[in-house]
Design an enzyme around this catalytic site. Structure first.
Site, mmCIF file in Angstrom:
data_model
loop_
_atom_site.group_PDB
_atom_site.id
_atom_site.type_symbol
_atom_site.label_atom_id
_atom_site.label_comp_id
_atom_site.label_asym_id
_atom_site.label_seq_id
_atom_site.Cartn_x
_atom_site.Cartn_y
_atom_site.Cartn_z
ATOM 1 N N ASP A 82 92.119 74.058 62.832
ATOM 2 C CA ASP A 82 90.668 74.032 63.018
ATOM 3 C C ASP A 82 90.012 75.398 62.852
ATOM 4 O O ASP A 82 90.630 76.446 62.994
ATOM 5 C CB ASP A 82 90.300 73.438 64.380
ATOM 6 C CG ASP A 82 91.067 74.087 65.542
ATOM 7 O OD1 ASP A 82 92.189 74.560 65.316
ATOM 8 O OD2 ASP A 82 90.533 74.099 66.667
ATOM 9 N N GLU A 140 92.827 73.321 68.209
ATOM 10 C CA GLU A 140 93.362 74.356 69.085
ATOM 11 C C GLU A 140 92.267 75.134 69.786
ATOM 12 O O GLU A 140 92.466 75.661 70.878
ATOM 13 C CB GLU A 140 94.240 75.322 68.267
ATOM 14 C CG GLU A 140 95.074 76.288 69.103
ATOM 15 C CD GLU A 140 94.305 77.508 69.592
ATOM 16 O OE1 GLU A 140 94.638 78.033 70.675
ATOM 17 O OE2 GLU A 140 93.367 77.930 68.890
ATOM 18 N N GLU A 141 91.085 75.200 69.165
ATOM 19 C CA GLU A 141 90.018 76.073 69.663
ATOM 20 C C GLU A 141 89.220 75.493 70.830
ATOM 21 O O GLU A 141 88.327 76.150 71.340
ATOM 22 C CB GLU A 141 89.050 76.410 68.522
ATOM 23 C CG GLU A 141 89.648 77.277 67.417
ATOM 24 C CD GLU A 141 89.849 78.724 67.834
ATOM 25 O OE1 GLU A 141 89.509 79.068 68.977
ATOM 26 O OE2 GLU A 141 90.361 79.497 67.012
ATOM 27 N N HIS A 366 87.552 86.040 65.422
ATOM 28 C CA HIS A 366 86.278 85.533 65.916
ATOM 29 C C HIS A 366 85.122 86.465 65.519
ATOM 30 O O HIS A 366 84.135 86.597 66.234
ATOM 31 C CB HIS A 366 86.312 85.311 67.430
ATOM 32 C CG HIS A 366 87.250 84.214 67.852
ATOM 33 N ND1 HIS A 366 86.963 83.322 68.863
ATOM 34 C CD2 HIS A 366 88.475 83.850 67.388
ATOM 35 C CE1 HIS A 366 87.982 82.473 69.006
ATOM 36 N NE2 HIS A 366 88.907 82.790 68.113
#
Length: 399
Positions: A82, A140-141, A366
């Site tokens: 993801d 996963e996020e 990020h």
């Protein structure tokens, strides 16, 4: 020729293809729980190679099985899929085509590496001492974490060990980071609402100021780590969002706060919610306000198996040499839901260096300019494939 040498040679042979796959995934990022196109890409490649796989109704995960003999042990490799809800600010030709979505954490590389491992290990299946499962994991996020979904749907059934990696811009390409024991923190979230009573801003005594109560609560919550937790056990309580109030001259009657808690000690982790609620409750009682507190436990701390770390180090030494091995020593407070797999089977997670100043790939994760040095993909594939092979050999020998 030794199977190890065949594996490394085959990885070099498919390297350009894996880079293209990574770029394709990077251009077409998908958020957690929406990885439909990524799954279709994975399926099409597995089908073309004749690799058996499973998909699921409740999510977009894929499990591929390279079976030499069902009676032999099975070792798993995991790659997550993801992306993140943020715009990309990269001049690269493979930059995201989707506005407001980008692979800012490197899961495009993880998926491509896992696919590469599947292709290469399948090509030498008859030379393997056991079986391999490749887990392509969604979501996963997010707090719930796709690892829970994969586990519930049987991804670890019959698996005796598991390996995973994460790209890491704090290490140079050609380096890998390993860590014995706890490597990453647990990752929980919380929110609380403060209920007061409105009044004119000039007559605060007629109301109950939710903003003031919230400020007092936040100040006190920030003292939990420094004064109520043993300083030898790292912990973080961070407020990430605060919302409340409608006008500058009105006493606010409602404020919402949300944040995250990180620890590397399960005992400390379990005490923090009670400490937080006791703090909020006491302040609200003193100020005649009301509250609602909610705490959600996310992935636990990621704790590597020492034996599995030894295997990764041995595999990595064959790929990058001793000089490329970096002992990370201290855990980090970031979370990773690979930790849930490690609660069930032994395994290990390592950091794959992707920093190359000339290519602009030393930007933190990020970040809107984050990218991965493609040269790291072959390194990641070789270490994962060789680690899997070493573990299979060890298990067969111990039988």
């Amino acid at each position: 020729m030794r199977v190890e040498e065949v594996l490394k040679r085959e990885i070099d042979n498919i390297y350009d293809r894996i880079v293209k796959i990574r770029h394709d995934i990077h251009q077409n990022p998908e958020l957690s729980g929406e990885e439909e196109e990524t799954r279709l890409l994975i399926r099409s490649i597995l089908e073309a190679e004749g690799i058996p796989f499973k998909t699921f109704k409740g999510h977009y995960g894929v499990v591929a099985d390279i079976i030499k003999d069902p009676s032999l042990p099975t070792v798993a490799i995991r790659g997550d899929m993801d992306a993140l809800p943020m715009p990309e600010n990269n001049p690269k030709p493979y930059a995201s085509k989707k506005e407001g979505i980008m692979h800012a954490c490197g899961h495009d590389a993880h998926t491509a590496i896992a696919l590469g491992c599947a292709l290469v290990l399948n090509s030498v299946k008859e030379m393997l001492p056991g079986n391999v499962r490749v887990i392509f994991q969604p979501s996963e996020e997010v707090l719930a974490g796709g690892s829970s979904q994969m586990i519930e749907d049987g991804a670890l059934e019959g698996v005796s060990a598991i390996f995973g990696l994460h790209v890491y811009p704090y290490l140079k390409t050609g380096q890998i980071g390993y860590k014995y024991g706890v490597m990453m923190a647990s990752a929980d979230t919380f929110s609380f609402d403060i209920y007061g009573k409105t009044a004119h801003g000039a007559r605060p005594h007629e109301g109950i100021d939710a903003v003031l109560v919230t400020a007092m609560a936040i100040d006190s919550l920030n003292h939990i780590v420094s004064r109520r937790i043993d300083p030898i056990h790292p912990a973080v309580i961070s407020m990430g969002r605060i919302e409340g109030g409608k006008a500058p001259n009105v006493i606010c009657d409602f404020v919402n706060v949300a944040g995250t808690v990180r620890t590397v000690n399960e005992s400390v982790r379990r005490k923090i919610p009670e400490m937080m609620e006791t703090t909020i409750k006491g302040i609200c009682e003193a100020m005649d306000a009301k509250y609602h507190f909610d705490y959600k436990f996310g992935p636990p701390e990621l704790k590597n198996s020492d034996e599995m770390v030894d295997i990764i180090k041995a595999a990595a030494e064959e790929v990058v040499g001793k000089e490329g091995l970096v002992d990370l020593v201290d855990p980090v407070m970031g979370g990773e839901d690979f930790s849930r797999y490690l609660q069930i089977v032994p395994g290990a997670f390592f950091r794959l260096g992707v920093c190359n100043e000339a290519k602009g790939t030393c930007v933190p994760q990020h970040n809107t300019r984050f990218d991965v040095d493609d040269d790291s993909l072959a390194i990641g594939m070789k270490i994962l494939a060789l680690s899997t092979l070493k573990m299979l050999k060890q298990e067969v020998k111990e039988r």
